[in-house]
Design a protein around this motif. Structure first.
Motif, PDB file in Angstrom:
ATOM      1  N   UNK A 166      18.390   0.996  -2.326  1.00  0.00           N
ATOM      2  CA  UNK A 166      19.430   1.411  -1.388  1.00  0.00           C
ATOM      3  C   UNK A 166      20.786   1.101  -1.998  1.00  0.00           C
ATOM      4  N   UNK A 167      21.486   2.104  -2.471  1.00  0.00           N
ATOM      5  CA  UNK A 167      22.785   1.844  -3.091  1.00  0.00           C
ATOM      6  C   UNK A 167      22.623   1.527  -4.557  1.00  0.00           C
ATOM      7  N   UNK A 168      23.399   2.190  -5.369  1.00  0.00           N
ATOM      8  CA  UNK A 168      23.301   2.040  -6.810  1.00  0.00           C
ATOM      9  C   UNK A 168      24.112   0.835  -7.269  1.00  0.00           C
ATOM     10  N   UNK A 169      23.557   0.088  -8.229  1.00  0.00           N
ATOM     11  CA  UNK A 169      24.292  -1.012  -8.852  1.00  0.00           C
ATOM     12  C   UNK A 169      25.077  -0.412 -10.017  1.00  0.00           C
ATOM     13  N   UNK A 170      26.273   0.087  -9.696  1.00  0.00           N
ATOM     14  CA  UNK A 170      27.042   0.837 -10.695  1.00  0.00           C
ATOM     15  C   UNK A 170      27.536  -0.022 -11.852  1.00  0.00           C
ATOM     16  N   UNK A 171      27.775  -1.299 -11.588  1.00  0.00           N
ATOM     17  CA  UNK A 171      28.231  -2.174 -12.671  1.00  0.00           C
ATOM     18  C   UNK A 171      27.164  -2.272 -13.753  1.00  0.00           C
ATOM     19  N   UNK A 172      25.918  -2.443 -13.334  1.00  0.00           N
ATOM     20  CA  UNK A 172      24.824  -2.546 -14.296  1.00  0.00           C
ATOM     21  C   UNK A 172      24.595  -1.208 -14.996  1.00  0.00           C
ATOM     22  N   UNK A 173      24.607  -0.134 -14.226  1.00  0.00           N
ATOM     23  CA  UNK A 173      24.407   1.197 -14.791  1.00  0.00           C
ATOM     24  C   UNK A 173      25.455   1.484 -15.866  1.00  0.00           C
ATOM     25  N   UNK A 174      26.710   1.209 -15.552  1.00  0.00           N
ATOM     26  CA  UNK A 174      27.805   1.416 -16.512  1.00  0.00           C
ATOM     27  C   UNK A 174      27.634   0.536 -17.744  1.00  0.00           C
ATOM     28  N   UNK A 175      27.369  -0.750 -17.505  1.00  0.00           N
ATOM     29  CA  UNK A 175      27.263  -1.713 -18.615  1.00  0.00           C
ATOM     30  C   UNK A 175      26.163  -1.325 -19.597  1.00  0.00           C
ATOM     31  N   UNK A 176      25.006  -0.959 -19.071  1.00  0.00           N
ATOM     32  CA  UNK A 176      23.883  -0.635 -19.950  1.00  0.00           C
ATOM     33  C   UNK A 176      24.123   0.691 -20.678  1.00  0.00           C
ATOM     34  N   UNK A 177      24.598   1.703 -19.963  1.00  0.00           N
ATOM     35  CA  UNK A 177      24.825   3.010 -20.597  1.00  0.00           C
ATOM     36  C   UNK A 177      25.879   2.918 -21.703  1.00  0.00           C
ATOM     37  N   UNK A 178      26.927   2.137 -21.445  1.00  0.00           N
ATOM     38  CA  UNK A 178      27.982   1.990 -22.447  1.00  0.00           C
ATOM     39  C   UNK A 178      27.484   1.162 -23.634  1.00  0.00           C
ATOM     40  N   UNK A 179      26.861   0.014 -23.339  1.00  0.00           N
ATOM     41  CA  UNK A 179      26.533  -0.900 -24.435  1.00  0.00           C
ATOM     42  C   UNK A 179      25.325  -0.444 -25.253  1.00  0.00           C
ATOM     43  N   UNK A 180      24.499   0.438 -24.717  1.00  0.00           N
ATOM     44  CA  UNK A 180      23.347   0.912 -25.507  1.00  0.00           C
ATOM     45  C   UNK A 180      23.558   2.313 -26.098  1.00  0.00           C
ATOM     46  N   UNK A 181      24.693   2.946 -25.786  1.00  0.00           N
ATOM     47  CA  UNK A 181      24.903   4.344 -26.208  1.00  0.00           C
ATOM     48  C   UNK A 181      24.913   4.505 -27.728  1.00  0.00           C
TER      49      UNK A 181
END
Length: 315
Positions: free
Chosen positions: A257-272
């Motif tokens: 319920x509700x996206x954890x955008x901080x984690x989503x952003x952090x992982x997508x940026x740091x693993x890109x």
């Protein structure tokens, strides 16, 4: 080397920093910002190229590109673009600093970064942390955590000294420290798991399973709780497979319920530029659906578009 690169974002071939700076300047001039131009350009340049664009922008227009972008865009889209503009080690150091110095400790961030980064990366992070925040990372973490959790975090930061246990701390010891009498011997458990050689740890896990008849994860879950449990599990998961660890992290950041955008952003940026292609494959294998379509369902707007470009196509 091309075969070994598992990032989804690659350097742009006919790169021209001055030209890109001009394109971004135009996109931000006049009425309304052309967000599409901004996000398409920045996601198709490597981090190193983005740093060169920053320099070229400053030279041509006398102002800071990131500040200019921040004044034009907002919300989750802004957070994501600002993250993309930071050098990776600097980004990690900043995330750790925020996790420690914010109101209360963000243990999820501490655990994720300390458990998943390579020894080399940890060394660099410690250096940059000192340079940018004037403090010692180890000391700051020590002051903000306690118990065996603190002890294992500190061991994981001692990149140099960790090779000692490679002369095989046997799984018998781990087994004795684990099943049944874990509480009495968390020390030994922590010493063994604090060793950064994934290869060595995988051998230890296999032997542990043979001895005890169960996976080490199960022992950790039944014998520990809270931050220590989460850190031990993260260390074990990363030793088994870093892409699997991040696939699970991404899945959990969205599928609730509700996206954890901080984690989503952090992982997508740091693993890109690390292993996002492998993470996508792990995600598909583990959850039977693509990372791309999951992001599509869970986000919207320019923020969504940027994440999808980072993802690099549906699979």
């Amino acid at each position: 080397l091309a075969g070994l690169y598992r990032g989804s974002v690659r350097p742009f071939v006919s790169f021209n920093a001055k030209h890109d700076a001009e394109v971004l300047h135009k996109a931000m001039k006049g009425i309304g910002t052309h967000e599409d131009t901004v996000l398409m350009l920045l996601t198709s340049r490597s981090n190193d190229q983005r740093q060169q664009i920053k320099t070229a922008y400053k030279k041509a227009y006398g102002k800071d590109l990131v500040s200019a972008l921040k004044s034009e865009i907002s919300g989750l889209f802004e957070d994501l673009i600002v993250a993309l503009m930071m050098p990776p080690i600097s980004y990690d150091a900043t995330q750790l600093h925020k996790a420690i110095k914010g109101a209360g400790t963000d243990d999820q961030v501490l655990i994720e970064i300390v458990a998943s980064r390579s020894g080399e990366q940890i060394k660099e992070i410690i250096k940059v942390y000192k340079k940018e925040f004037g403090g010692k990372l180890e000391k700051d973490i020590y002051g903000d955590t306690d118990g065996h959790y603190r002890k294992l975090l500190v061991i994981l930061l001692q990149v140099e000294k960790n090779v000692f246990s490679l002369c095989a701390l046997p799984s018998q010891e781990l087994y004795a420290a684990g099943k049944g009498k874990f509480g009495t011997d968390e020390e030994k458990f922590i010493t063994i798991l604090g060793n950064r050689s994934a290869e060595h740890l995988q051998r230890v896990f296999a032997a542990y399973k043979k001895l005890s008849g169960c996976d080490i994860e199960d022992s950790i879950k039944s014998e520990t709780t809270g931050n220590l449990e989460n850190l031990l599990l993260a260390v074990v998961k990363c030793a088994r497979s870093v892409p699997d660890f991040f696939a699970e992290t991404l899945y959990k950041s969205m599928r609730r319920a509700g996206t954890d955008d901080e984690t989503l952003t952090r992982v997508m940026v740091s693993r890109s530029e690390e292993d996002l292609l492998d993470i996508k494959a792990s995600f598909k294998r583990m959850y039977g659906t693509s990372l791309y379509s999951t992001i599509q369902e869970d986000t919207n707007g320019y923020y969504q578009k940027t994440l999808l470009y980072l993802c690099g196509g549906n699979d």
